[in-house]
Design a protein around this motif. Structure first.
Motif, PDB file in Angstrom:
ATOM      1  N   ARG A 193       0.851  -1.184   0.000  1.00 51.84           N
ATOM      2  CA  ARG A 193       0.000   0.000   0.000  1.00 51.84           C
ATOM      3  C   ARG A 193       0.889   1.238   0.000  1.00 51.84           C
ATOM      4  O   ARG A 193       1.933   1.266   0.663  1.00 51.84           O
ATOM      5  CB  ARG A 193      -0.905  -0.013   1.238  1.00 51.84           C
ATOM      6  CG  ARG A 193      -1.834   1.189   1.357  1.00 51.84           C
ATOM      7  CD  ARG A 193      -2.870   0.931   2.466  1.00 51.84           C
ATOM      8  NE  ARG A 193      -2.239   0.575   3.718  1.00 51.84           N
ATOM      9  CZ  ARG A 193      -1.797   1.463   4.610  1.00 51.84           C
ATOM     10  NH1 ARG A 193      -1.916   2.756   4.372  1.00 51.84           N
ATOM     11  NH2 ARG A 193      -1.246   1.065   5.742  1.00 51.84           N
ATOM     12  N   ALA A 194       0.498   2.253  -0.743  1.00 51.54           N
ATOM     13  CA  ALA A 194       1.259   3.504  -0.791  1.00 51.54           C
ATOM     14  C   ALA A 194       0.950   4.337   0.451  1.00 51.54           C
ATOM     15  O   ALA A 194      -0.208   4.615   0.732  1.00 51.54           O
ATOM     16  CB  ALA A 194       0.900   4.291  -2.049  1.00 51.54           C
ATOM     17  N   LYS A 195       1.980   4.706   1.219  1.00 51.01           N
ATOM     18  CA  LYS A 195       1.742   5.495   2.427  1.00 51.01           C
ATOM     19  C   LYS A 195       1.741   6.992   2.141  1.00 51.01           C
ATOM     20  O   LYS A 195       1.523   7.797   3.033  1.00 51.01           O
ATOM     21  CB  LYS A 195       2.742   5.152   3.520  1.00 51.01           C
ATOM     22  CG  LYS A 195       4.194   5.441   3.213  1.00 51.01           C
ATOM     23  CD  LYS A 195       5.054   5.023   4.401  1.00 51.01           C
ATOM     24  CE  LYS A 195       6.532   5.304   4.167  1.00 51.01           C
ATOM     25  NZ  LYS A 195       7.369   4.898   5.323  1.00 51.01           N
TER      26      LYS A 195
ATOM     27  N   TYR B 133      -3.471   0.280  -3.366  1.00 50.63           N
ATOM     28  CA  TYR B 133      -2.710  -0.967  -3.320  1.00 50.63           C
ATOM     29  C   TYR B 133      -2.073  -1.254  -4.680  1.00 50.63           C
ATOM     30  O   TYR B 133      -2.639  -0.941  -5.732  1.00 50.63           O
ATOM     31  CB  TYR B 133      -3.619  -2.128  -2.925  1.00 50.63           C
ATOM     32  CG  TYR B 133      -3.921  -2.161  -1.444  1.00 50.63           C
ATOM     33  CD1 TYR B 133      -3.238  -3.024  -0.585  1.00 50.63           C
ATOM     34  CD2 TYR B 133      -4.881  -1.316  -0.898  1.00 50.63           C
ATOM     35  CE1 TYR B 133      -3.508  -3.054   0.764  1.00 50.63           C
ATOM     36  CE2 TYR B 133      -5.151  -1.336   0.453  1.00 50.63           C
ATOM     37  CZ  TYR B 133      -4.468  -2.208   1.286  1.00 50.63           C
ATOM     38  OH  TYR B 133      -4.734  -2.220   2.633  1.00 50.63           O
ATOM     39  N   LEU B 134      -0.889  -1.856  -4.627  1.00 52.03           N
ATOM     40  CA  LEU B 134      -0.184  -2.228  -5.848  1.00 52.03           C
ATOM     41  C   LEU B 134       0.596  -3.512  -5.594  1.00 52.03           C
ATOM     42  O   LEU B 134       0.774  -3.939  -4.448  1.00 52.03           O
ATOM     43  CB  LEU B 134       0.748  -1.100  -6.293  1.00 52.03           C
ATOM     44  CG  LEU B 134       1.667  -0.478  -5.228  1.00 52.03           C
ATOM     45  CD1 LEU B 134       2.946  -1.287  -5.073  1.00 52.03           C
ATOM     46  CD2 LEU B 134       1.998   0.963  -5.583  1.00 52.03           C
ATOM     47  N   SER B 135       1.033  -4.137  -6.666  1.00 56.49           N
ATOM     48  CA  SER B 135       1.763  -5.406  -6.556  1.00 56.49           C
ATOM     49  C   SER B 135       3.204  -5.228  -7.014  1.00 56.49           C
ATOM     50  O   SER B 135       3.455  -4.665  -8.088  1.00 56.49           O
ATOM     51  CB  SER B 135       1.078  -6.481  -7.400  1.00 56.49           C
ATOM     52  OG  SER B 135      -0.238  -6.701  -6.948  1.00 56.49           O
ATOM     53  N   GLU B 136       4.128  -5.690  -6.202  1.00 62.61           N
ATOM     54  CA  GLU B 136       5.552  -5.587  -6.528  1.00 62.61           C
ATOM     55  C   GLU B 136       5.989  -6.800  -7.340  1.00 62.61           C
ATOM     56  O   GLU B 136       5.742  -7.948  -6.952  1.00 62.61           O
ATOM     57  CB  GLU B 136       6.375  -5.495  -5.243  1.00 62.61           C
ATOM     58  CG  GLU B 136       7.859  -5.275  -5.506  1.00 62.61           C
ATOM     59  CD  GLU B 136       8.664  -5.216  -4.218  1.00 62.61           C
ATOM     60  OE1 GLU B 136       9.260  -4.177  -3.933  1.00 62.61           O
ATOM     61  OE2 GLU B 136       8.676  -6.236  -3.495  1.00 62.61           O
ATOM     62  N   ILE B 137       6.640  -6.525  -8.470  1.00 62.28           N
ATOM     63  CA  ILE B 137       7.170  -7.601  -9.314  1.00 62.28           C
ATOM     64  C   ILE B 137       8.601  -7.946  -8.902  1.00 62.28           C
ATOM     65  O   ILE B 137       8.968  -9.109  -8.741  1.00 62.28           O
ATOM     66  CB  ILE B 137       7.152  -7.178 -10.798  1.00 62.28           C
ATOM     67  CG1 ILE B 137       5.717  -6.859 -11.237  1.00 62.28           C
ATOM     68  CG2 ILE B 137       7.748  -8.273 -11.679  1.00 62.28           C
ATOM     69  CD1 ILE B 137       5.639  -6.237 -12.618  1.00 62.28           C
ATOM     70  N   SER B 138       9.417  -6.902  -8.721  1.00 63.02           N
ATOM     71  CA  SER B 138      10.811  -7.102  -8.313  1.00 63.02           C
ATOM     72  C   SER B 138      11.301  -5.827  -7.646  1.00 63.02           C
ATOM     73  O   SER B 138      10.643  -4.780  -7.699  1.00 63.02           O
ATOM     74  CB  SER B 138      11.687  -7.436  -9.528  1.00 63.02           C
ATOM     75  OG  SER B 138      11.669  -6.373 -10.467  1.00 63.02           O
ATOM     76  N   ARG B 139      12.457  -5.918  -6.999  1.00 68.06           N
ATOM     77  CA  ARG B 139      12.996  -4.777  -6.261  1.00 68.06           C
ATOM     78  C   ARG B 139      14.455  -4.558  -6.660  1.00 68.06           C
ATOM     79  O   ARG B 139      15.250  -5.501  -6.710  1.00 68.06           O
ATOM     80  CB  ARG B 139      12.874  -5.015  -4.760  1.00 68.06           C
ATOM     81  CG  ARG B 139      13.358  -3.871  -3.893  1.00 68.06           C
ATOM     82  CD  ARG B 139      12.911  -4.018  -2.456  1.00 68.06           C
ATOM     83  NE  ARG B 139      11.470  -3.844  -2.305  1.00 68.06           N
ATOM     84  CZ  ARG B 139      10.876  -3.473  -1.180  1.00 68.06           C
ATOM     85  NH1 ARG B 139      11.607  -3.234  -0.096  1.00 68.06           N
ATOM     86  NH2 ARG B 139       9.563  -3.363  -1.125  1.00 68.06           N
TER      87      ARG B 139
ATOM     88  N   ASN C 236       9.832  -2.434  -9.162  1.00 67.83           N
ATOM     89  CA  ASN C 236       9.047  -2.603 -10.381  1.00 67.83           C
ATOM     90  C   ASN C 236       7.681  -3.138  -9.940  1.00 67.83           C
ATOM     91  O   ASN C 236       7.600  -4.186  -9.300  1.00 67.83           O
ATOM     92  CB  ASN C 236       9.745  -3.584 -11.323  1.00 67.83           C
ATOM     93  CG  ASN C 236       9.049  -3.691 -12.667  1.00 67.83           C
ATOM     94  OD1 ASN C 236       8.172  -2.897 -12.991  1.00 67.83           O
ATOM     95  ND2 ASN C 236       9.446  -4.680 -13.454  1.00 67.83           N
ATOM     96  N   VAL C 237       6.608  -2.412 -10.244  1.00 62.46           N
ATOM     97  CA  VAL C 237       5.284  -2.747  -9.719  1.00 62.46           C
ATOM     98  C   VAL C 237       4.245  -2.737 -10.836  1.00 62.46           C
ATOM     99  O   VAL C 237       4.493  -2.294 -11.956  1.00 62.46           O
ATOM    100  CB  VAL C 237       4.851  -1.749  -8.620  1.00 62.46           C
ATOM    101  CG1 VAL C 237       5.877  -1.719  -7.486  1.00 62.46           C
ATOM    102  CG2 VAL C 237       4.651  -0.346  -9.196  1.00 62.46           C
ATOM    103  N   VAL C 238       3.059  -3.241 -10.472  1.00 59.49           N
ATOM    104  CA  VAL C 238       1.892  -3.160 -11.353  1.00 59.49           C
ATOM    105  C   VAL C 238       0.787  -2.467 -10.577  1.00 59.49           C
ATOM    106  O   VAL C 238       0.461  -2.858  -9.456  1.00 59.49           O
ATOM    107  CB  VAL C 238       1.412  -4.555 -11.807  1.00 59.49           C
ATOM    108  CG1 VAL C 238       0.194  -4.413 -12.719  1.00 59.49           C
ATOM    109  CG2 VAL C 238       2.509  -5.295 -12.524  1.00 59.49           C
TER     110      VAL C 238
END
Length: 239
Positions: free
Chosen positions: A184-186, A210-216, A222-224
């Protein structure tokens, strides 16, 4: 079942249509007087949800508009992707009296069997496993039923964001969801094309979304978000 209700049921998630048809048909049999049940809403697109969210906030809603409330009434607190309706897993209903008048009267006993017609419909849906909005504690939504298959809207949104869909509907298979990657974005965030503050902005993610993290990659992830891939600074992400 009238044609409007039939058409709206076909907009529900494919995994829910049969149950919705069966449940609604049972509810109709309980009403033997002047009132008939009708489905008023099922699937609501993200765009439609966003338009509802703006009413009373950034877009004037004629309903409730006054000198003291120039923007009118706020319709919903759910932004796009935050309503179970957005995934075809909810429906709203009303009573149609004498084939013409639409009623949301929850107390009237139109068929004079000593049970309010609204209550008779609700009882059938609850007996068939549906969650009723009238039971909610934070706010009441008497016309609303949902069958979420055990998912929260956050989980459904995460599946949608990573493209876990089929024929325009979210995939309800649980093995496909990686809840560990849900964040979640704070604060408000810029979704960028690359892992740099100089990269072009693609979209603004609002605080609480809310978003989903693909990689860091270090401080960048990197998110969707709402089906769009990009990069955000992960120091502003929380579980």
């Amino acid at each position: 079942m009238d044609k409007l209700s039939q058409t709206r049921i076909q907009l529900l998630h494919p995994d829910l249509r049969a149950l919705a048809t069966e449940t609604f048909s049972k509810a109709e049999l309980k009403l033997t007087g002047r009132a008939q049940a009708r489905i008023t809403a099922t699937l609501r697109t993200f765009e439609e949800q966003d338009a509802l969210y703006k009413l009373g906030r950034t877009v004037v809603n004629p309903d409730g508009k006054s000198k003291s409330k120039p923007m009118g009434n706020i319709v919903t607190n759910a932004k796009a992707g935050q309503s179970i309706h957005n995934y075809g897993l909810a429906m709203d209903f009303a009573l149609i009296i004498d084939g013409e008048e639409t009623s949301w009267n929850t107390a009237k006993d139109f068929d004079e069997d000593d049970i309010a017609d609204w209550t008779e419909v609700v009882a059938v849906f609850k007996a068939n496993g549906w969650e009723w909005g009238g039971d909610w504690k934070s706010f009441k939504d008497p016309p609303h039923f949902q069958f979420d298959f055990g998912y929260t809207w956050q989980q459904l949104q995460a599946k949608w964001n990573i493209g876990d869909q089929k024929n325009g509907y979210v995939n309800l298979k649980r093995a496909a969801l990686n809840v560990a990657n849900l964040y979640r974005a704070k604060t408000a965030l810029n979704l960028r094309t690359g892992p740099s503050i100089t990269s072009r902005k693609k979209k603004v993610i609002l605080k609480g979304d809310y978003l989903s993290e693909i990689s860091r990659e270090g401080e960048w992830s990197n998110v969707v978000f709402e089906g769009i891939k990009g990069y955000v600074n992960n120091k502003y992400l929380v579980k």
